[in-house]
Motif scaffolding. Structure first.
Motif, short mmCIF file in Angstrom:
data_model
loop_
_atom_site.label_atom_id
_atom_site.label_comp_id
_atom_site.label_asym_id
_atom_site.label_seq_id
_atom_site.Cartn_x
_atom_site.Cartn_y
_atom_site.Cartn_z
N ARG A 177 42.65 -3.71 108.84
CA ARG A 177 41.51 -3.08 108.79
C ARG A 177 40.67 -3.87 107.55
O ARG A 177 41.31 -4.25 106.65
CB ARG A 177 41.71 -1.63 108.71
N PRO A 178 39.45 -3.89 107.78
CA PRO A 178 38.65 -4.34 106.59
C PRO A 178 38.30 -3.39 105.47
O PRO A 178 38.31 -2.09 105.77
CB PRO A 178 37.22 -4.56 107.52
N TRP A 179 38.31 -4.04 104.31
CA TRP A 179 37.84 -3.40 103.26
C TRP A 179 37.10 -4.05 102.27
O TRP A 179 36.98 -5.22 102.29
CB TRP A 179 39.19 -3.04 102.43
N SER A 180 35.80 -3.24 101.75
CA SER A 180 34.89 -3.98 100.91
C SER A 180 35.23 -3.63 99.36
O SER A 180 35.33 -2.27 99.12
CB SER A 180 33.55 -3.60 101.53
N PHE A 181 35.50 -4.36 98.84
CA PHE A 181 36.07 -4.44 97.17
C PHE A 181 34.82 -3.93 96.48
O PHE A 181 34.90 -3.34 95.44
CB PHE A 181 36.84 -5.36 96.82
N ASP A 182 33.79 -4.65 96.78
CA ASP A 182 32.34 -4.03 96.22
C ASP A 182 32.09 -4.45 94.72
O ASP A 182 31.44 -3.73 94.05
CB ASP A 182 32.39 -2.59 96.45
N GLN A 183 33.02 -5.19 94.17
CA GLN A 183 32.89 -5.44 92.66
C GLN A 183 31.44 -5.95 91.98
O GLN A 183 31.15 -5.80 90.97
CB GLN A 183 33.89 -6.41 91.91
N TYR A 184 30.60 -6.54 93.16
CA TYR A 184 29.42 -6.84 92.97
C TYR A 184 28.26 -5.53 92.84
O TYR A 184 27.14 -5.88 92.87
CB TYR A 184 28.79 -8.20 93.65
N GLU A 185 28.62 -4.63 93.24
CA GLU A 185 27.89 -3.47 93.74
C GLU A 185 27.11 -2.94 92.45
O GLU A 185 27.75 -3.15 91.38
CB GLU A 185 28.44 -2.31 94.61
N LYS A 186 25.97 -2.47 92.40
CA LYS A 186 25.38 -2.01 91.36
C LYS A 186 25.88 -1.11 90.59
O LYS A 186 26.61 0.19 91.23
CB LYS A 186 23.94 -1.47 91.72
N GLY A 187 26.22 -1.45 89.29
CA GLY A 187 26.86 -0.63 88.33
C GLY A 187 28.38 -0.31 88.35
O GLY A 187 29.23 0.29 87.53
N ILE A 188 29.16 -1.24 89.27
CA ILE A 188 30.51 -0.89 89.30
C ILE A 188 31.22 -1.54 88.39
O ILE A 188 32.19 -0.88 87.92
CB ILE A 188 31.11 -1.55 90.91
N LEU A 189 30.91 -2.69 87.80
CA LEU A 189 31.70 -3.15 86.67
C LEU A 189 31.44 -2.32 85.41
O LEU A 189 32.52 -1.92 84.79
CB LEU A 189 30.95 -4.45 86.08
N ASP A 190 30.27 -1.58 85.17
CA ASP A 190 30.30 -0.79 84.20
C ASP A 190 31.29 0.59 84.08
O ASP A 190 31.82 1.07 83.34
CB ASP A 190 28.76 -0.17 83.92
N ILE A 191 31.50 0.94 85.48
CA ILE A 191 32.17 2.01 85.90
C ILE A 191 33.74 1.68 85.48
O ILE A 191 34.48 2.33 85.10
CB ILE A 191 32.17 2.58 87.44
N CYS A 192 34.03 0.31 85.85
CA CYS A 192 35.37 -0.26 85.75
C CYS A 192 35.55 -0.12 84.00
O CYS A 192 36.69 -0.06 83.74
CB CYS A 192 35.66 -1.53 86.17
N MET A 193 34.70 -0.44 83.28
CA MET A 193 34.87 -0.45 81.81
C MET A 193 35.01 0.86 81.45
O MET A 193 35.84 1.17 80.52
CB MET A 193 33.68 -1.09 81.12
N LYS A 194 34.40 1.67 81.91
CA LYS A 194 34.35 3.28 81.67
C LYS A 194 36.04 3.81 81.91
O LYS A 194 36.33 4.75 81.15
CB LYS A 194 33.34 4.04 82.29
N LEU A 196 38.56 2.28 81.68
CA LEU A 196 39.35 1.81 80.38
C LEU A 196 39.38 2.71 79.15
O LEU A 196 39.97 3.29 78.64
CB LEU A 196 39.20 0.47 79.99
N GLN A 197 37.97 3.15 79.35
CA GLN A 197 37.60 3.86 77.87
C GLN A 197 37.94 5.34 78.10
O GLN A 197 38.50 5.93 77.03
CB GLN A 197 36.30 3.98 77.71
N LEU A 198 38.31 5.97 79.48
CA LEU A 198 38.81 7.38 79.51
C LEU A 198 40.43 7.35 79.35
O LEU A 198 40.78 8.35 79.70
CB LEU A 198 38.27 7.69 80.86
N SER A 199 40.80 6.37 79.20
CA SER A 199 42.45 6.31 79.58
C SER A 199 43.07 7.11 78.21
O SER A 199 42.35 6.99 77.21
CB SER A 199 42.98 4.71 79.43
N PRO A 200 44.10 7.55 78.53
CA PRO A 200 44.78 8.40 77.41
C PRO A 200 45.04 7.50 76.32
O PRO A 200 44.92 8.10 75.02
CB PRO A 200 46.23 9.00 77.99
N GLN A 201 45.37 6.24 76.39
CA GLN A 201 45.64 5.35 75.33
C GLN A 201 44.44 5.15 74.34
O GLN A 201 44.55 5.21 73.14
CB GLN A 201 46.01 3.87 75.76
N TYR A 202 43.19 4.84 75.23
CA TYR A 202 41.96 4.79 74.13
C TYR A 202 41.67 5.99 73.45
O TYR A 202 41.07 5.99 72.41
CB TYR A 202 40.93 4.34 74.93
N GLN A 203 41.77 7.29 74.03
CA GLN A 203 41.54 8.59 73.51
C GLN A 203 42.38 8.85 72.51
O GLN A 203 42.04 9.55 71.45
CB GLN A 203 41.51 9.60 74.66
#
Length: 684
Positions: A177-194, A196-203
């Motif tokens: 089955r097909p899947w779109s990973f969408d890493q180029y979609e608007k704002g996705i990279l910023d969400i991925c960085m967020k 990391l920021q929300l992880s218990p280790q960072y907190q």
């Protein structure tokens, strides 16, 4: 002449991102890869810059961490520390003059969102200028980076490619089955960085977390935990109950962007719902966005060994019904990811692909996550190597002990050493087909298990029918690959291996099941007695009507556990054969009107579907494309045997290999159909 005065700063986002192969990634910041130089322009007025009287000092800030980098007039960038080198002065008689400075990060710099400042000092004044922010990612193009991948083709596939195939079903009837990973979609990279920021280790300890983000092993463990929501503010809540009314049926997702955006837009509440392939696909998106080469892996007949004894015990009643005893289970398929990285923490020989599994199954270090487990350690049976190698080893290698029980007493036992890890596969690089990677995990395979499974299907040899026949051998044979809407036809093949006749009792039982656990209700059964002559083989055909296995909730893989138990009436000895298989949905056909597709030019795709059922079907059709902003949705009804042709206009906004994918969620019967078409979009 006035003194040297800085006027403006240009981060040269377009040029730098093309050089860093981050073009297309959408972020509110400049996006760079570590271990590689980038250039900034400093426009100034007044007298020329004089290094004898002025100092230029960059300050690079990551949370509570910072480093000061004086601008040098010459030299080479350092592979181990930040450096800034003045390239040249740019003269323009009509406008402001400019300095070009080359900044370089070490190949072991931490992944994160940095702030860039510049301080201009002379004998009398000190001025500080804020450049802005940049996001720093891993760099598989840099030999000094611990995620370096030597092949350009593989870097394009496992880092830059934004679509793929997920494999599901069963080894003899694989559904892609097909899947779109969408890493180029608007704002996705910023969400991925967020994320990391929300992880218990960072907190818990921001500075320590940011320092540890230099290491992809650490990043992988953080992401593996954060993709599920069990211990933290992670992305996805798992649900295997079949009841999804307060969320989304996991089978309905077709791309990562919708999931990640929903998580961000709801103030990081868990998105409902995910199952293993959804967890893995979202993790693949995040890891590729962070620059870590990653691929999605399917393990068919995946053991979930809860007590670490490398054995899965299965229990059947004398009537062929599979029983839910014990906590161990075999998932028809299980999906995880592999990420490519060096493993200096393990010593020599374990670099390369590492298993990471975000599906919440067992805790690792007190948290629901798994890995990174070196695939080479699994292959070498090095179960003392961290992280979680014993669990992964059991998933692909556990023995299956099969017992027939009655009133708490074991009537018969057999062992199957081949069923678990029957096929381990991923998408082939550069092509929309399967790649068999079983031999990377398992080192005792006389032949390709793929061939073994297909020959088993042809000969009708059930996995346990080969074990301990005790005068009678039995096997199951599917007469054709099952498809939703059709009856399921199969043969029971019984052989008397001795020279005396026998009176036998035959019990055949079919149960419906979900891919990750034991079957539930019996949907069809047949019981009868038969006589068999000396050394005779008898073939008995059975058929399970479509109405018996109709589903209630929309699914794309409907799974059946089929079992036959043969009892020798005189000796009361029993032999069992079992087969688990999926019933495939029909597929959608996607065609492109014009094969010459270019950026920012409208194109037309046509989705074709012929209703194979004897009743009208209705549902919702969704068509989307990796690298597109548009999404097409419509409700439709298709009459029996009618063919629908739905034209869909789309405009590609990114060049390169892209995928148009379609899904049709039907209400009656409640199934999900998929189709896709890959296109090569030319730059305009």
């Amino acid at each position: 002449m006035d003194g040297f005065k800085l006027q403006s700063i240009n981060l040269q986002q377009v040029q730098n991102q093309i050089r860093h192969k981050t073009d297309g990634l959408s972020s509110s910041t400049l996006v760079l890869r570590r271990g590689q130089a980038f250039t900034v322009l400093l426009s100034y007025e007044g007298r020329p810059f004089d290094p004898m009287t002025e100092k230029l000092i960059f300050r690079i800030i990551l949370g509570p961490l910072s480093v000061e980098v004086p601008v040098s007039m010459s030299g080479q960038p350092s592979p181990t520390q930040w450096s800034a080198i003045l390239e040249r002065g740019v003269s323009d008689p009509t406008g402001p003059r400019a300095l070009s400075v080359s900044l370089s990060s070490p190949a072991s710099a931490s992944v994160g969102v940095y702030t860039l400042q510049l301080r201009v000092e002379n004998r009398w004044t000190l001025r500080t200028y804020l450049f802005g922010q940049f996001t720093l990612l891993c760099n598989p193009w840099s030999q000094a980076d611990s995620v370096f991948l030597p092949s350009e083709d593989l870097r394009n596939e496992y880092v830059r490619n934004d679509f793929g195939l997920l494999f599901k079903g069963s080894p003899g009837n694989i559904a892609a089955r097909p899947w779109s990973f969408d890493q180029y979609e608007k704002g996705i990279l910023d969400i991925c960085m967020k994320l990391l920021q929300l992880s218990p280790q960072y907190q818990a300890d921001m500075g320590r977390d940011l320092q540890n983000r230099s290491n992809p092993v650490y990043i992988g463990r953080v992401i593996s935990a954060m993709v599920n929501s069990n211990d933290d503010r992670g992305v996805l809540a798992g649900n295997w109950s079949g009841e999804y009314s307060d969320g989304v049926n996991p089978s309905k997702w077709s791309g990562s962007a919708d999931i990640l955006r929903m998580w961000a837009e709801t103030q990081f509440k868990p998105v409902k719902y995910g199952q293993c392939w959804v967890f893995a696909a979202v993790m693949c998106t995040v890891m590729r966005a962070l620059g870590i080469p990653t691929r999605v892996i399917t393990n068919f007949n995946s053991a979930h060994d809860t007590n670490n004894n490398m054995v899965i015990e299965e229990y059947y009643s004398e009537m062929g019904e599979k029983l839910s005893f014990g906590k161990d289970s075999i998932w028809n398929f299980h999906v995880w990811v592999e990420s490519w990285m060096k493993r200096p923490d393990l010593g020599q020989g374990y670099d390369g692909w590492q298993v990471l599994d975000p599906t919440p199954q067992e805790r690792s270090g007190g948290t629901f996550r798994c890995g990174p487990a070196a695939v080479k350690a699994v292959y070498q049976q090095k179960v003392d190597v961290q992280y979680d190698v014993p669990f992964v080893y059991a998933e692909v290698n556990a023995d299956v002990h099969i017992m027939i029980v009655k009133d708490g007493k074991v009537l018969s036992t057999s062992v199957d050493k081949k069923r678990v890890g029957a096929l381990i596969c991923t998408k082939y690089p550069g092509a929309m087909r399967m790649q068999d990677v079983t031999s990377e995990y398992k080192n005792e395979r006389g032949e390709s298990m793929m061939r073994a499974m297909s020959s088993t299907a042809r000969s009708g040899e059930g996995a346990t029918g080969r074990m301990a026949p005790k005068g009678v051998a039995v096997s199951l044979q599917l007469l054709k690959a099952p498809v939703v809407g059709e009856n399921i036809s199969f043969n029971v093949i019984i052989t008397n291996t001795v020279a005396v006749p026998k009176l036998l009792r035959k019990h055949v039982n079919a149960q419906n099941k979900e891919y990750n656990r034991n079957p539930t209700r019996t949907l069809w059964e047949a019981h009868d007695d038969l006589k068999i002559g000396p050394n005779e083989t008898v073939t008995i055909k059975h058929e399970i009507p479509f109405n018996n296995y109709m589903m209630e909730e929309a699914e794309e893989d409907y799974l059946v556990n089929l079992t036959v138990v043969i009892e020798d009436v005189k000796s009361q000895e029993r032999v069992l054969a079992t087969e688990e298989f999926n019933i495939r949905s029909p597929t959608l056909n996607v065609q492109i009107q014009n094969e010459n597709v270019s950026v920012n030019t409208q194109q037309v795709a046509t989705v074709n579907f012929t209703n194979p059922f004897s009743v009208p079907v209705s549902g919702e059709l969704t068509v989307a494309c990796s690298g597109l902003q548009e999404r097409f949705q419509t409700r439709l009804t298709v009459q029996p045997r009618e063919t629908m042709k739905i034209p869909v206009s789309f405009t590609p906004r990114l060049a390169g290999a892209k995928m148009i994918y379609a899904s049709l969620v039907l209400r009656n019967p409640p199934i999900i159909l998929h189709g896709f078409k890959t296109i090569n979009v030319q730059a305009s």
